[in-house]
Design a protein around this motif. Structure first.
Motif, PDB file in Angstrom:
ATOM      1  N   GLU A 220      68.061  89.373  71.761  1.00 36.57           N
ATOM      2  CA  GLU A 220      66.999  88.460  71.335  1.00 36.57           C
ATOM      3  C   GLU A 220      65.799  89.234  70.801  1.00 36.57           C
ATOM      4  O   GLU A 220      65.220  88.870  69.768  1.00 36.57           O
ATOM      5  CB  GLU A 220      66.558  87.581  72.516  1.00 36.57           C
ATOM      6  N   ALA A 231      65.865  84.020  63.626  1.00 34.93           N
ATOM      7  CA  ALA A 231      65.950  83.907  65.076  1.00 34.93           C
ATOM      8  C   ALA A 231      65.533  82.508  65.516  1.00 34.93           C
ATOM      9  O   ALA A 231      66.214  81.864  66.315  1.00 34.93           O
ATOM     10  CB  ALA A 231      65.069  84.966  65.743  1.00 34.93           C
ATOM     11  N   ARG A 232      64.424  82.034  64.959  1.00 39.14           N
ATOM     12  CA  ARG A 232      63.933  80.716  65.345  1.00 39.14           C
ATOM     13  C   ARG A 232      64.928  79.640  64.903  1.00 39.14           C
ATOM     14  O   ARG A 232      65.245  78.730  65.661  1.00 39.14           O
ATOM     15  CB  ARG A 232      62.559  80.479  64.705  1.00 39.14           C
ATOM     16  N   ALA A 234      68.068  79.884  64.485  1.00 34.76           N
ATOM     17  CA  ALA A 234      69.312  79.931  65.251  1.00 34.76           C
ATOM     18  C   ALA A 234      69.130  79.413  66.674  1.00 34.76           C
ATOM     19  O   ALA A 234      70.100  79.256  67.393  1.00 34.76           O
ATOM     20  CB  ALA A 234      69.855  81.358  65.282  1.00 34.76           C
ATOM     21  N   GLY A 235      67.877  79.177  67.085  1.00 34.20           N
ATOM     22  CA  GLY A 235      67.664  78.625  68.412  1.00 34.20           C
ATOM     23  C   GLY A 235      67.259  79.650  69.452  1.00 34.20           C
ATOM     24  O   GLY A 235      67.231  79.350  70.636  1.00 34.20           O
ATOM     25  N   ILE A 236      66.954  80.875  69.016  1.00 35.61           N
ATOM     26  CA  ILE A 236      66.434  81.862  69.964  1.00 35.61           C
ATOM     27  C   ILE A 236      64.998  81.460  70.306  1.00 35.61           C
ATOM     28  O   ILE A 236      64.201  81.223  69.407  1.00 35.61           O
ATOM     29  CB  ILE A 236      66.487  83.277  69.344  1.00 35.61           C
ATOM     30  N   PRO A 237      64.673  81.350  71.600  1.00 34.90           N
ATOM     31  CA  PRO A 237      63.310  80.927  71.972  1.00 34.90           C
ATOM     32  C   PRO A 237      62.308  82.046  71.717  1.00 34.90           C
ATOM     33  O   PRO A 237      62.019  82.858  72.600  1.00 34.90           O
ATOM     34  CB  PRO A 237      63.433  80.601  73.463  1.00 34.90           C
TER      35      PRO A 237
END
Lengths: 347, 500
Positions: A220, A231-232, A234-237
């Protein structure tokens, strides 16, 4: 003249250019020595001998490398996520303050070492959390905030040493009450001047390397640093990852302070760190942010500092040469990295 | 049109990229007061040729002349200085600056201080009035829609006193009506003695606008004809050679509503996505597609109205991760920016949305072997060329990068697929592949939302077509219910007024 990107840099390019950068550093150091009126080769030799030429010199270099490994890791971890933590100096001092607070008799014997280390790391992490939340919530540039906190913390240390933490037996010197024996890091081998902080620094480097290459968190962190939009999407917090990165980075920098106080000095003073927090950035950049590389480059940087001290005494060349050499090393390395991925073309 | 002075001449241009011969001995001449169309399919070498003309690439062989003087190769400014203006397909603008600043950029020496700025503003206003291209000069370019940014690009070229204007697929982002207005503009320019080179793969435009047409196929000149002496069928044959035209897509079998929007954003956007259906969203970029895509992909939460998935309102903490978990597959509009992490390997990119799943992680650790195997399978199944699991994604061509994203989406078995500009910038083969995969997913029961600026693409693939304009959504039209011209009116916002 313009820069043209290279899609697939060759191995020769990727290995050769950094090697060239080191060579250029060496030549520049010799030129500086000549400029100072000394024999360049002799100066280089004296730096090497001063850094690793004797058991005493080697141990001194390892001791000096210890805080640099911690601050180098702090920078390497944060920079991977493109979180520009310039505040390692402040985090280091906060770690040192916590160590003195808890290590001067407040805690029972056996607990004192691990608890001071943990609380110091937590404090350093929390110190970086503020700037990171300001960045994620309000878009405040963390370069500015973390840099400014360095000055605030130094003034806080100054106040503490003149007031609440002042050593009553200190003969008026601005230093804190010394740690109790249980709070001190023992030496690795009795009789040798090297404390367990060095071993822990190596352990930390290995742990960070494993985190970065083997864990979800490392994945991450790298994704956020390399392409925050993807990243955002794709759902990475993203914000959560930045907070974790801050805790990790600030914690590592604080451990540098803890290890210097508990392992080496035994008390807090204003000269605890000759800029370890800032030098950590150079260490991390020279290591290309690789955690194991940080160990190597911290040893190199520590060697240059320690060796230059010795050389200065012998050859009469000012120790400032160490700062210049390291600055040049960094510039050459950054340039080499740029030229790895781009080539200059005419027209 | 009689032969006049040659203003631009390309001779024997050849350019090779590794094994690909992008341009092979291309000759081209443009005369004063003439419109020449450069026609060819995606990947025929049109854009490469223009990049050579503008010094972005150096040709391996051949030379270029403007107004009789040779242009030095590899110097982007040379063509501009010679009076050749380019409107790129991908805009070359600085998003943080205003429209006026972008237009002045690079011409600073002509305009000094505030006085120059006022003069520049006046001149820009004059240009906008003359050519009917309206943009707010003080708007930040980064805030503009794609369509507006193109207008800025055209104005920039006009402003630079270009005598030759080169447009790379200028109508790709325009409504049919806007395109017609552009043609009027271009004809006005030509009447004033300018020359236009106009790159396109749309036959209708070529027939409507060009005096002559040069057709490229596989990097070679396949033919050069006067438009008055030819017809669309002949041009098409020249363009595709022996290739067959695309097959008509069989209709889908509509099932239950899987995703439903009711008055989201408060502008009356009602949308139902049904299983087994491709729903097309036509419209000029910047009319609300991004907001709608953000909503469905999880980047934004519904501020007003209702969004339901499989009959359930979406959770209050709607996010990209929630969307993935709910079975929404997302193909982002900008694959480089949002789709992949360029410096990650294909393996790392293949699990970007799912690295936390039990199959790919154990506790805090990644199962790197499983991830690599998954990526290897994906690469094989979706025919990704140009690298293995350990290759960095940035080295892939656009088409192969899109295949990785497509594979990542489809392997998750999505019930709903958001395909936002899924074939933009791809070559013919990759376009056909991506479209066939979307159709296959539809046939397996997925609800597909296809957002595209290419009206033909929307019409070819969709079972239901909505038009989006200024944040409003038209009712759904069944396949064949509306003609291109009628949809064009909706795209320009006219249908809404009648319907309301």
């Amino acid at each position: 003249m313009r820069l043209e990107p290279i899609a697939h840099p060759s191995l020769a390019r990727r290995a050769g250019l950094p090697a060239l950068a080191l060579l250029a550093t060496l030549l520049s150091a010799m030129a500086l020595a000549a400029l100072a009126g000394a024999n360049p080769l002799a100066v280089l030799g004296q730096i090497a001998v001063g850094a690793v030429g004797s058991k005493f010199a080697l141990l001194e270099t390892l001791n000096r490398a210890t805080p640099l490994i911690f601050t180098g890791l702090a920078a390497a971890v944060a920079f991977r996520a493109r979180l520009w933590n310039i505040g390692a100096e402040a985090q280091l001092y906060l770690g040192a303050i916590v160590t003195v607070l808890l290590g001067t008799g407040a805690l029972p014997g056996l607990l004192v070492l691990p608890v001071t280390a943990l609380v110091a790391a937590l404090a350093g992490g929390l110190l970086l959390l503020g700037p990171v939340l300001m960045k994620t919530k309000a878009g405040v540039d963390e370069v500015v905030t973390t840099l400014l906190i360095n000055f605030i913390l130094l003034l806080l240390v100054s106040y503490l040493l003149e007031g609440p933490m002042k050593d009553p037996m200190g003969m008026g010197w601005p230093k804190s009450t010394p740690l109790v024996t249980e709070a001190r890091l023992p030496r690795i081998v009795e009789g040798l001047r090297l404390h367990w902080g060095f071993a822990l620094a190596l352990l930390a480097a290995a742990a960070i390397w494993i985190i970065q290459t083997r864990t979800k968190l490392g994945y991450e962190i790298r994704a956020v640093g390399l392409n925050i939009h993807a990243a955002r999407f794709a759902g990475i917090p993203v914000n959560c990852v930045l907070v974790k990165t801050a805790l990790l980075s600030g914690g590592l920098a604080a451990l540098a302070g803890w290890s210097e106080v508990a392992g080496l000095k035994g008390h807090l003073s204003l000269d605890l760190s000759p800029g370890f927090g800032y030098t950590g950035i150079i260490v991390a950049m020279l290591a290309l942010l690789h955690p194991l590389g940080v160990v190597v480059s911290a040893l190199f940087v520590a060697g240059v500092f320690v060796g230059s001290d010795a050389m200065s005494r012998a050859a009469g060349v000012p120790t400032y040469i160490a700062d210049i050499v390291l600055a040049l090393a960094l510039l050459y390395m950054v340039l080499a990295l740029g030229l790895t991925r781009y080539r200059l073309v005419r027209g | 049109m009689q032969a006049q002075e040659v203003v631009l001449r390309l001779t024997g241009i050849t350019k090779r990229f590794g094994p690909v011969l992008a341009n092979d001995g291309i000759d081209l001449a443009l005369h004063r007061g003439e419109v020449v169309a450069l026609l060819g399919e995606n990947g025929a070498g049109k854009t490469t040729l223009m990049n050579i003309l503008f010094g972005q690439y150096r040709a391996d062989a051949g030379d270029t002349q403007a107004f009789g003087a040779a242009l030095p190769p590899g110097q982007p400014r040379a063509a501009l200085m010679a009076g050749i203006g380019m409107v790129h397909q991908h805009f070359t603008q600085c998003g943080a600056l205003t429209v006026l600043e972008n237009i002045m950029l690079g011409r600073e020496s002509l305009w000094q201080t505030r006085l120059g700025r006022a003069k520049a503003r006046a001149r820009l206003a004059q240009l906008m009035a003359d050519f009917g291209l309206t943009v707010d000069p003080d708007a930040r370019v980064g805030d503009l829609s794609v369509g507006e940014r193109q207008r800025v690009e055209i104005l920039k070229a006009l402003y630079g006193e270009a005598r030759v204007l080169i447009l790379d697929e200028p109508t790709a982002v325009l409504t049919p009506q806007e395109a017609e207005a552009l043609f009027v503009t271009l004809r006005r320019l030509v009447a004033q003695g300018l020359s236009v080179l106009f790159i396109s793969h749309k036959l209708g435009e070529v027939m409507a606008l060009a005096d002559r047409c040069v057709v490229l196929r596989h990097g070679r000149v396949a033919g050069a004809v006067r438009v008055a002496e030819t017809n669309p069928a002949a041009l098409a044959a020249m363009m595709v050679g022996g290739d067959l035209p695309g097959q008509a897509v069989p209709p889908g079998r509509p099932g239950v509503v899987l995703l439903s929007l009711r008055n989201v954003g408060g502008t009356g956007v009602d949308l139902d996505l049904r299983a087994g259906t491709i729903t097309g969203l036509a419209g000029v970029s910047g009319n609300g597609q991004a907001a709608l895509a953000d909503l469905i992909s999880g980047l934004a939460r519904p501020l007003a109205g209702q969004m339901t998935l499989g009959g359930q309102a979406v959770p209050a903490d709607w996010s990209p991760r929630r969307a993935v978990q709910a079975g929404v597959g997302r193909i982002p509009e900008d694959r480089h920016r949002q789709g992949v992490v360029g410096d990650f390997t294909l393996a790392e990119n293949a699990v970007l949305e799912r690295y936390g799943e039990a199959g790919f992680a154990r506790g805090p650790f990644l199962r790197r072997g499983a991830i690599r195997d998954f990526a290897a399978g994906l690469i094989g199944k979706y025919d990704v060329r140009g690298g293995g699991p350990e290759t960095a994604a940035r080295g892939l061509s656009g088409g192969n990068m899109q295949k990785v994203i497509l594979g990542r989406v489809l392997e998750a078995g999505p019930k709903i697929i958001l395909a936002n500009q899924p074939v933009r910038g791809l070559d013919v083969g990759a376009i056909a592949y991506v479209q066939s995969q979307l159709i296959a997913a539809r046939d397996q029961g997925a609800a597909v939302l296809l957002i595209s600026e290419d009206l033909n693409e929307v019409l070819d693939l969709s079972d239901v077509v909505h038009v989006i304009s200024k944040g409003r959504l038209s009712p759904g039209f069944a396949r064949g219910e509306k003609t291109v011209a009628e949809l064009g009116l909706w795209m320009a916002g006219e249908g809404f007024d009648h319907a309301a």
